[in-house]
Design a protein around this motif. Sequence first.
Motif, short mmCIF file in Angstrom:
data_model
loop_
_atom_site.label_atom_id
_atom_site.label_comp_id
_atom_site.label_asym_id
_atom_site.label_seq_id
_atom_site.Cartn_x
_atom_site.Cartn_y
_atom_site.Cartn_z
N GLN A 117 1.29 -0.86 -0.36
CA GLN A 117 0.15 0.22 -0.12
C GLN A 117 0.34 1.53 -0.05
O GLN A 117 0.51 2.18 -0.69
N ILE A 118 2.24 0.84 0.48
CA ILE A 118 3.10 2.46 0.64
C ILE A 118 3.82 2.35 -0.23
O ILE A 118 3.21 4.06 -1.21
N ARG A 119 3.69 1.43 -1.26
CA ARG A 119 4.53 1.51 -2.62
C ARG A 119 2.99 2.40 -3.35
O ARG A 119 3.51 3.67 -4.69
N ARG A 120 1.92 2.10 -3.44
CA ARG A 120 0.99 2.34 -4.14
C ARG A 120 0.93 3.95 -4.16
O ARG A 120 0.96 4.77 -4.84
N GLY A 124 1.54 7.54 -5.75
CA GLY A 124 0.77 8.30 -7.11
C GLY A 124 -0.32 7.51 -7.29
O GLY A 124 -1.61 7.78 -7.89
N LEU A 125 -0.61 6.35 -7.45
CA LEU A 125 -2.13 5.06 -7.61
C LEU A 125 -3.33 5.67 -6.85
O LEU A 125 -4.13 4.93 -7.63
N ILE A 126 -2.42 5.30 -5.48
CA ILE A 126 -4.03 5.81 -4.45
C ILE A 126 -3.94 6.77 -3.71
O ILE A 126 -2.64 7.60 -3.54
N ASP A 127 -4.69 8.17 -3.48
CA ASP A 127 -4.56 8.78 -2.45
C ASP A 127 -5.01 8.78 -1.07
O ASP A 127 -4.60 6.89 -0.68
N MET A 128 -5.03 9.61 -0.01
CA MET A 128 -4.56 9.48 1.57
C MET A 128 -6.10 9.20 1.93
O MET A 128 -5.76 7.96 2.93
N ASP A 129 -7.31 9.39 1.10
CA ASP A 129 -8.07 8.10 1.70
C ASP A 129 -8.63 6.73 1.68
O ASP A 129 -8.54 6.10 2.45
N LYS A 130 -7.40 6.48 0.60
CA LYS A 130 -7.41 5.20 0.28
C LYS A 130 -6.97 4.23 0.53
O LYS A 130 -6.42 3.55 0.99
#
Length: 162
Positions: A117-120, A124-130
């Motif tokens: 999840q950190i790598r994603r 920039g693949l996911i935002d802070m909420d995700k």
Amino acid sequence: MILYHGSNVEIGQIDLTISKVGKDFGCGFYLSADKEQARELAERKTEQLGVGTPTLNAYEFDMDCLNDAGLCVLEFQSYSKEWAEFVLMNRRNRTRMPSHPYDIVIGPIADDAVGYQIRRFVSGLIDMDKFLSELKYMKGQTMQYFFGTEKAIRCLIKIEAL
């Protein structure tokens, strides 16, 4: 309060010099009030290492230590943006030098897939909420207790190994 550390060995004396880098709250000794979660961790660790016996090390934690002016304590009551940023900061720290000034940190445990999840998030693949949503432990909120200094370790009294 009784806290548990799941391992593949009985821990005679806590040795912070062998704690691993890149953990949720940094290099330190981690415990849980959730006996079953600690037992699962002990079984997983024993299986991964292929040596030892799943062991629950139990400790009495003097909660009065949290009010000790000599200790620097941080507590996250639940999953939050601040918690996620703190976990990210510590997970990215690949040194033994602490990223924060806290002796004790209490907060929710992150899901086992936190590295992914950190790598994603970083790419920039996911935002802070995700990112926050993905870090939540699958089995519900379980609190972890981080003891990062010798001063903090003195708040623990070994009870037994189960």
